[in-house]
Design an enzyme around this catalytic site. Structure first.
Site, PDB file in Angstrom:
ATOM      1  CG  HIS A  11       3.750  -1.060  27.001  1.00 19.53           C
ATOM      2  ND1 HIS A  11       3.122  -1.766  25.999  1.00 19.53           N
ATOM      3  CD2 HIS A  11       5.054  -1.409  26.944  1.00 19.53           C
ATOM      4  CE1 HIS A  11       4.010  -2.525  25.372  1.00 19.53           C
ATOM      5  NE2 HIS A  11       5.193  -2.328  25.919  1.00 19.53           N
ATOM      6  CG  ASN A  60      12.389  -0.246  23.051  1.00 20.11           C
ATOM      7  OD1 ASN A  60      11.737   0.715  22.612  1.00 20.11           O
ATOM      8  ND2 ASN A  60      11.822  -1.406  23.365  1.00 20.11           N
ATOM      9  CD  GLU A 119       8.005  -2.877  23.530  1.00 21.43           C
ATOM     10  OE1 GLU A 119       7.329  -3.234  24.514  1.00 21.43           O
ATOM     11  OE2 GLU A 119       9.213  -3.117  23.414  1.00 21.43           O
ATOM     12  CG  ASP A 147       0.093  -1.832  24.792  1.00 22.24           C
ATOM     13  OD1 ASP A 147       0.557  -1.020  25.618  1.00 22.24           O
ATOM     14  OD2 ASP A 147       0.446  -3.034  24.765  1.00 22.24           O
ATOM     15  CD  GLU A 200      11.474  -3.736  29.084  1.00 21.91           C
ATOM     16  OE1 GLU A 200      11.614  -4.596  29.962  1.00 21.91           O
ATOM     17  OE2 GLU A 200      10.513  -3.720  28.295  1.00 21.91           O
TER      18      GLU A 200
HETATM   19  O1  G3I Z   1       6.766 -19.893  23.884  1.00 17.30           O
HETATM   20  C1  G3I Z   1       6.314 -20.361  25.144  1.00 17.30           C
HETATM   21  C2  G3I Z   1       5.479 -21.582  24.993  1.00 17.30           C
HETATM   22  O2  G3I Z   1       6.278 -22.601  24.458  1.00 17.30           O
HETATM   23  C3  G3I Z   1       4.892 -21.974  26.334  1.00 17.30           C
HETATM   24  O3  G3I Z   1       4.033 -23.063  26.184  1.00 17.30           O
HETATM   25  C4  G3I Z   1       4.131 -20.807  26.952  1.00 17.30           C
HETATM   26  C5  G3I Z   1       3.603 -21.132  28.331  1.00 17.30           C
HETATM   27  O4  G3I Z   1       3.601 -20.008  29.159  1.00 17.30           O
HETATM   28  O5  G3I Z   1       4.999 -19.727  27.054  1.00 17.30           O
HETATM   29  C6  G3I Z   1       5.483 -19.288  25.805  1.00 17.30           C
HETATM   30  O6  G3I Z   1       6.337 -18.169  25.998  1.00 17.30           O
HETATM   31  C7  G3I Z   1       5.679 -16.977  26.292  1.00 17.30           C
HETATM   32  C8  G3I Z   1       6.036 -15.975  25.219  1.00 17.30           C
HETATM   33  O7  G3I Z   1       5.514 -14.714  25.568  1.00 17.30           O
HETATM   34  C9  G3I Z   1       5.488 -16.367  23.849  1.00 17.30           C
HETATM   35  O8  G3I Z   1       4.096 -16.407  23.875  1.00 17.30           O
HETATM   36  C10 G3I Z   1       6.157 -16.498  27.639  1.00 17.30           C
HETATM   37  O9  G3I Z   1       5.704 -17.381  28.654  1.00 17.30           O
HETATM   38  C11 G3I Z   1       5.680 -15.112  27.907  1.00 17.30           C
HETATM   39  O10 G3I Z   1       6.335 -14.629  29.083  1.00 17.30           O
HETATM   40  C12 G3I Z   1       6.050 -14.214  26.752  1.00 17.30           C
HETATM   41  O11 G3I Z   1       5.537 -12.939  27.038  1.00 17.30           O
HETATM   42  C13 G3I Z   1       6.099 -11.894  26.267  1.00 17.30           C
HETATM   43  C14 G3I Z   1       6.806 -10.915  27.181  1.00 17.30           C
HETATM   44  O12 G3I Z   1       7.296  -9.823  26.402  1.00 17.30           O
HETATM   45  C15 G3I Z   1       7.964 -11.568  27.911  1.00 17.30           C
HETATM   46  O13 G3I Z   1       8.561 -10.672  28.777  1.00 17.30           O
HETATM   47  C16 G3I Z   1       4.979 -11.199  25.527  1.00 17.30           C
HETATM   48  O14 G3I Z   1       4.433 -12.085  24.552  1.00 17.30           O
HETATM   49  C17 G3I Z   1       5.493  -9.943  24.834  1.00 17.30           C
HETATM   50  O15 G3I Z   1       4.413  -9.188  24.346  1.00 17.30           O
HETATM   51  C18 G3I Z   1       6.255  -9.088  25.831  1.00 17.30           C
HETATM   52  O16 G3I Z   1       6.767  -7.974  25.160  1.00 17.30           O
HETATM   53  C19 G3I Z   1       7.484  -7.038  25.964  1.00 17.30           C
HETATM   54  C20 G3I Z   1       8.594  -6.491  25.105  1.00 17.30           C
HETATM   55  O17 G3I Z   1       9.406  -7.529  24.593  1.00 17.30           O
HETATM   56  C21 G3I Z   1       9.455  -5.492  25.889  1.00 17.30           C
HETATM   57  N1  G3I Z   1       8.642  -4.456  26.494  1.00 17.30           N
HETATM   58  C22 G3I Z   1       7.499  -4.922  27.278  1.00 17.30           C
HETATM   59  C23 G3I Z   1       6.620  -5.875  26.464  1.00 17.30           C
HETATM   60  C24 G3I Z   1       5.416  -6.305  27.255  1.00 17.30           C
HETATM   61  O18 G3I Z   1       5.764  -7.062  28.383  1.00 17.30           O
END
Ligand code: G3I
Length: 301
Positions: free
Chosen positions: A205, A169, A232, A234, A127
């Site tokens: 996406h 990516n 990715e 969806d 990105e």
């Molecule tokens: O691990 C912490 C946890 O300890 C905490 O309690 C909780 C509270 O918010 O947060 C947890 O971290 C989260 C993490 O996912 C794991 O669940 C983050 O807040 C959350 O921001 C994070 O979101 C991820 C996101 O990327 C971050 O930018 C999504 O799961 C994940 O699906 C998403 O994936 C991205 C790809 O990497 C890149 N392309 C876009 C895609 C969708 O946004």
């Protein structure tokens, strides 16, 4: 074939899913994962904040759990991601200049070395391009270290793991538009100058429509001499969801260098798109119409 992975394999491709280490104790989730998929991308566990929570101290617990699960089940692992402006650890966010550049290089070297031989492809850079019509780079602390940060990232990854495919990516690059054309021009430049790049990931996406030039866009990148992958996937729910999944699968199968498809989660309840139901299985693990259309598209022809 009777599963996504087996059907993709019959066409010389993989069919993967993004996986969370924290869900590997969920028997419904693991049952679908092991039955249907033959590739895995860690959803968060290989990112910079997860793997280097404090500078120079590396932590691979979550990533190791996913890699072990994949190896035990014969699944390929797609590494995601070595360098990304988002999900930087808190110590890196205020960094800039040569200190940040050195930290990035050290990070890539450590992670790619640790997983050498275990990851078939890396999203080396994720990105880095701006949305909108500029076709240029996104502003970030990494970008401000100098425009060559992307090629430095790729050269560093190649040195650390010469056997892995190295990918760029991004999202909103699924059709032919200013952003995807900016990336196209970068890949062409990298190929002409010998910067090591092997593949381009299209996150896909998607909303309620698939861009009409989706396949043509994959093909123009493939024609530069790189593999392409849908990384990715969806798709918004609604009356077209099943058809749209089939359209994406058919586009990949029609492009010889489209080597695989990954959906960004397993059940709707696993999706980052909360409430949108964009995946192939219901929250209780049942196959959706989109599953059937995807399987049929993989088996067609
Ligand atoms: O691990 C912490 C946890 O300890 C905490 O309690 C909780 C509270 O918010 O947060 C947890 O971290 C989260 C993490 O996912 C794991 O669940 C983050 O807040 C959350 O921001 C994070 O979101 C991820 C996101 O990327 C971050 O930018 C999504 O799961 C994940 O699906 C998403 O994936 C991205 C790809 O990497 C890149 N392309 C876009 C895609 C969708 O946004």
């Amino acid at each position: 074939g009777t599963t996504l992975g087996a059907s993709a394999a019959e066409k010389g491709r993989y069919f993967g899913a993004a996986v969370s280490a924290g869900k590997l104790g969920d028997s419904t989730y693991v049952g679908i994962l092991n039955r249907e998929f033959n590739a895995i991308t860690p959803e968060n566990e290989m990112k910079w904040d997860a793997t280097e929570p404090s500078q120079g101290r590396f932590s691979y617990t979550g990533a190791d759990r996913i890699v072990s699960h994949a190896q035990a089940n014969g699944h390929k692992v797609r590494g995601h991601t070595l360098a990304w402006h988002s999900q930087e650890p808190s110590w890196a966010k205020p960094m800039e200049g040569s200190a940040l550049r050195s930290a990035m290089v050290n990070h890539i070297t450590n992670v790619a070395t640790y997983f050498r031989g275990k990851v078939f492809a890396w999203d080396v850079v994720n990105e880095a391009f701006a949305d909108g019509g500029s076709g240029g780079r996104r502003d970030s602390n990494l970008q401000r270290t100098g425009n060559d940060w992307i090629e430095v990232a790729f050269r560093t990854a190649r040195a650390a793991d010469p056997g892995a495919k190295l990918c760029y990516n991004d999202y909103n690059t699924d059709g032919i538009n200013a952003k995807s054309t900016g990336i196209y021009n970068m890949v062409r430049d990298f190929k002409s100058r010998g910067v090591p790049i092997d593949c381009v990931g299209f996150q896909s996406h998607l909303g309620t429509t698939v861009p009409g030039d989706y396949q043509a866009n994959l093909q123009r990148f493939a024609d530069l001499g790189v593999d392409v992958q849908i990384t990715e996937l969806d798709i918004a729910s609604g009356s077209n969801q099943a058809n749209n999944y089939a359209t994406v699968v058919k586009a990949c199968l029609a492009v010889a260098r489209c080597t695989g498809i990954t959906v960004w989660g397993i059940r709707d309840s696993d999706s980052w798109r909360t409430g949108e139901n964009p995946l192939l299985f219901t929250s209780s693990g049942a196959k959706k119409a989109a599953y059937t259309s995807t399987l049929n598209a993989l088996n067609a022809g």
